[in-house]
Design a protein around this motif. Structure first.
Motif, PDB file in Angstrom:
ATOM      1  N   ILE A  52       0.868  -1.194   0.000  1.00 50.71           N
ATOM      2  CA  ILE A  52       0.000   0.000   0.000  1.00 50.71           C
ATOM      3  C   ILE A  52       0.897   1.235   0.000  1.00 50.71           C
ATOM      4  O   ILE A  52       1.950   1.258   0.619  1.00 50.71           O
ATOM      5  CB  ILE A  52      -0.913   0.025   1.249  1.00 50.71           C
ATOM      6  CG1 ILE A  52      -1.840  -1.205   1.293  1.00 50.71           C
ATOM      7  CG2 ILE A  52      -1.745   1.312   1.312  1.00 50.71           C
ATOM      8  CD1 ILE A  52      -2.934  -1.268   0.253  1.00 50.71           C
TER       9      ILE A  52
ATOM     10  N   CYS B  24       1.597   5.195  -2.465  1.00 47.03           N
ATOM     11  CA  CYS B  24       1.597   5.684  -3.855  1.00 47.03           C
ATOM     12  C   CYS B  24       2.292   4.654  -4.734  1.00 47.03           C
ATOM     13  O   CYS B  24       1.793   4.266  -5.796  1.00 47.03           O
ATOM     14  CB  CYS B  24       2.365   6.991  -3.976  1.00 47.03           C
ATOM     15  SG  CYS B  24       1.746   8.350  -3.005  1.00 47.03           S
TER      16      CYS B  24
ATOM     17  N   HIS C  79      -0.803  -3.445   3.548  1.00 44.55           N
ATOM     18  CA  HIS C  79       0.321  -2.539   3.797  1.00 44.55           C
ATOM     19  C   HIS C  79       1.488  -3.305   4.422  1.00 44.55           C
ATOM     20  O   HIS C  79       1.340  -3.917   5.493  1.00 44.55           O
ATOM     21  CB  HIS C  79      -0.153  -1.426   4.742  1.00 44.55           C
ATOM     22  CG  HIS C  79       0.806  -0.285   4.842  1.00 44.55           C
ATOM     23  ND1 HIS C  79       1.753   0.011   3.881  1.00 44.55           N
ATOM     24  CD2 HIS C  79       0.951   0.663   5.814  1.00 44.55           C
ATOM     25  CE1 HIS C  79       2.431   1.072   4.243  1.00 44.55           C
ATOM     26  NE2 HIS C  79       1.972   1.486   5.415  1.00 44.55           N
TER      27      HIS C  79
ATOM     28  N   ASP D 160       9.413   2.824   0.650  1.00 42.52           N
ATOM     29  CA  ASP D 160      10.279   2.805   1.839  1.00 42.52           C
ATOM     30  C   ASP D 160       9.437   2.633   3.108  1.00 42.52           C
ATOM     31  O   ASP D 160       9.839   1.928   4.038  1.00 42.52           O
ATOM     32  CB  ASP D 160      11.172   4.043   1.910  1.00 42.52           C
ATOM     33  CG  ASP D 160      10.435   5.346   1.647  1.00 42.52           C
ATOM     34  OD1 ASP D 160       9.478   5.347   0.841  1.00 42.52           O
ATOM     35  OD2 ASP D 160      10.796   6.371   2.244  1.00 42.52           O
ATOM     36  N   GLY D 161       8.244   3.228   3.131  1.00 40.61           N
ATOM     37  CA  GLY D 161       7.374   3.036   4.288  1.00 40.61           C
ATOM     38  C   GLY D 161       6.786   1.633   4.285  1.00 40.61           C
ATOM     39  O   GLY D 161       6.801   0.917   5.275  1.00 40.61           O
ATOM     40  N   ASP D 162       6.319   1.223   3.117  1.00 41.68           N
ATOM     41  CA  ASP D 162       5.675  -0.083   2.957  1.00 41.68           C
ATOM     42  C   ASP D 162       6.680  -1.225   3.169  1.00 41.68           C
ATOM     43  O   ASP D 162       6.421  -2.158   3.929  1.00 41.68           O
ATOM     44  CB  ASP D 162       5.099  -0.146   1.534  1.00 41.68           C
ATOM     45  CG  ASP D 162       4.222  -1.352   1.295  1.00 41.68           C
ATOM     46  OD1 ASP D 162       3.183  -1.464   1.963  1.00 41.68           O
ATOM     47  OD2 ASP D 162       4.573  -2.162   0.425  1.00 41.68           O
TER      48      ASP D 162
ATOM     49  N   SER E 131       1.849   8.985   0.324  1.00 41.99           N
ATOM     50  CA  SER E 131       0.403   8.888   0.096  1.00 41.99           C
ATOM     51  C   SER E 131      -0.412   9.360   1.286  1.00 41.99           C
ATOM     52  O   SER E 131      -1.570   9.719   1.141  1.00 41.99           O
ATOM     53  CB  SER E 131       0.013   7.456  -0.263  1.00 41.99           C
ATOM     54  OG  SER E 131       0.488   6.584   0.724  1.00 41.99           O
TER      55      SER E 131
HETATM   56  C1  LIG Z   1      -2.066  -1.193   8.554  1.00 48.21           C
HETATM   57  C2  LIG Z   1      -1.975   0.166   7.937  1.00 48.21           C
HETATM   58  N1  LIG Z   1      -1.324   1.138   8.598  1.00 48.21           N
HETATM   59  C3  LIG Z   1      -1.214   2.371   8.065  1.00 48.21           C
HETATM   60  C4  LIG Z   1      -1.770   2.638   6.845  1.00 48.21           C
HETATM   61  C5  LIG Z   1      -1.679   4.035   6.270  1.00 48.21           C
HETATM   62  N2  LIG Z   1      -0.682   4.106   5.191  1.00 48.21           N
HETATM   63  C6  LIG Z   1      -1.033   3.947   3.899  1.00 48.21           C
HETATM   64  S1  LIG Z   1       0.265   4.157   2.869  1.00 48.21           S
HETATM   65  C7  LIG Z   1       1.305   4.486   4.172  1.00 48.21           C
HETATM   66  C8  LIG Z   1       2.738   4.851   3.974  1.00 48.21           C
HETATM   67  C9  LIG Z   1       3.333   4.422   2.671  1.00 48.21           C
HETATM   68  O1  LIG Z   1       4.624   4.903   2.594  1.00 48.21           O
HETATM   69  P1  LIG Z   1       5.570   4.493   1.427  1.00 48.21           P
HETATM   70  O2  LIG Z   1       5.699   3.025   1.352  1.00 48.21           O
HETATM   71  O3  LIG Z   1       6.819   5.262   1.578  1.00 48.21           O
HETATM   72  O4  LIG Z   1       4.733   4.883   0.165  1.00 48.21           O
HETATM   73  P2  LIG Z   1       4.628   6.185  -0.744  1.00 48.21           P
HETATM   74  O5  LIG Z   1       3.215   6.605  -0.599  1.00 48.21           O
HETATM   75  O6  LIG Z   1       5.630   7.179  -0.253  1.00 48.21           O
HETATM   76  O7  LIG Z   1       4.930   5.676  -2.114  1.00 48.21           O
HETATM   77  C10 LIG Z   1       0.629   4.407   5.383  1.00 48.21           C
HETATM   78  C11 LIG Z   1       1.263   4.649   6.705  1.00 48.21           C
HETATM   79  C12 LIG Z   1      -2.435   1.584   6.174  1.00 48.21           C
HETATM   80  N3  LIG Z   1      -2.972   1.747   4.955  1.00 48.21           N
HETATM   81  N4  LIG Z   1      -2.512   0.369   6.736  1.00 48.21           N
END
Ligand SMILES: Cc1ncc(C[n+]2csc(CCOP(=O)(O)OP(=O)(O)O)c2C)c(N)n1
Length: 273
Positions: free
Chosen positions: A50, A52, A69, A94-96, A127
């Motif tokens: 999950i 962007c 996620h 990086d977050g995912d 995102s």
């Molecule tokens: C279990 C859960 N926790 C939190 C979220 C909220 N959430 C959605 S995307 C995200 C962060 C994504 O970060 P990254 O992987 O860096 O993606 P980017 O959007 O920067 O591409 C979070 C915390 C979620 N969808 N599910």
């Protein structure tokens, strides 16, 4: 006509990403690598979590899924174990991949399961509004660190290399051919491959740090602030800490998990149902 219209679902364009976002480039590199390798498209699976970064799997003509996620690598592990003949590619952020999914990342590297993980690192949680990520540089302003981050970021390539990955490389979106080449090597490598691609996020990293949302300026910044691994000895350590070190860090071989299972099954004369 789109250059990769056999692979990209052009009928779904225009896409939903911010102007100048790197995600299109990252998926383009992955699609190009698969095309150049000539792999049967029916044998390729694209998986994401999950964020962007993860939405891109809906734009490729492979079997694909956006999972939970941080859980794309866990899902991919199941796919690969169920059908080791598939080429399984994970696109994550990086977050995912390194925040909520960090545990899956290191354990998949330790197990050396044959997956190719492409981690698009924009150094923020984009995102959800530009929050601190485990890769955010020290001192950087984000929406949750208004006085600058007090945390040291992960060096993801070192982390995954230490966990046992057999192919590890880092490039930026200013190194497209090198990135495609590394994805090809990762796909061909029998084992866990990790390719980190640092890419421009004009909306957050650009706006917060570079004070610009112009993607060209962001790409120029990536070029100016990257250094090839082979040249790092030429610059002082203090200067190096602000640079993005790019190159191939690991290229080695060791027994791969699904292959070891196959051998074990044959030894025990077990049949898959
Ligand atoms: C279990 C859960 N926790 C939190 C979220 C909220 N959430 C959605 S995307 C995200 C962060 C994504 O970060 P990254 O992987 O860096 O993606 P980017 O959007 O920067 O591409 C979070 C915390 C979620 N969808 N599910």
């Amino acid at each position: 006509m789109h250059l990769l219209s056999n692979i990209i679902r052009t009928e779904r364009l225009p896409h939903e990403f911010c102007p100048g976002c790197a995600i299109g480039q990252v998926y383009h590199y992955a699609a190009k690598a698969v095309e150049e390798l000539g792999i049967n498209m029916d044998k390729v699976v694209f998986l994401s979590g999950i964020g962007c970064n993860s939405r891109g799997v809906g734009y490729v003509r492979f079997d694909s899924a956006t999972t939970l996620h941080g859980r794309a690598i866990a899902f991919a592990t199941g796919v690969k174990l169920a059908n080791p003949n598939l080429t399984v590619i994970v696109v994550t952020g990086d977050g995912d991949g390194a925040g909520i999914g960090g545990n899956h990342l290191i354990h998949a590297a330790r197990r050396n399961i044959d997956l190719t993980v492409i981690l698009y690192n924009n150094r923020v949680y984009a995102s959800t509004g530009g929050q601190l990520a485990p890769t955010t540089p020290y001192g950087m302003y984000t929406s949750t660190t208004p006085y600058g981050s007090l945390e040291e970021p992960f060096d993801l390539c070192s982390l995954v290399a230490a966990a046992g990955a057999v192919y590890v490389a880092r490039w930026t979106t200013a190194h497209p051919y090198k990135a495609i080449n590394s994805i090809k090597k990762g796909v061909l490598k029998k084992g866990f491959s990790f390719i980190e691609i640092i890419g421009q996020c004009p909306t957050y990293f650009g706006r917060y740090i570079l004070k610009t949302t112009d993607p060209v300026k962001c790409l120029k910044w990536l070029i100016e602030n990257s250094i090839m691994k082979e040249s790092t000895s030429k610059i002082p350590a203090e200067e190096l800490s602000n640079k993005i070190v790019v190159g191939e860090f690991v290229d080695k071989d060791r027994p791969e998990l699904t292959e070891q299972y196959r051998i074990l099954r044959e030894k025990l004369k077990l049949q898959l149902v």
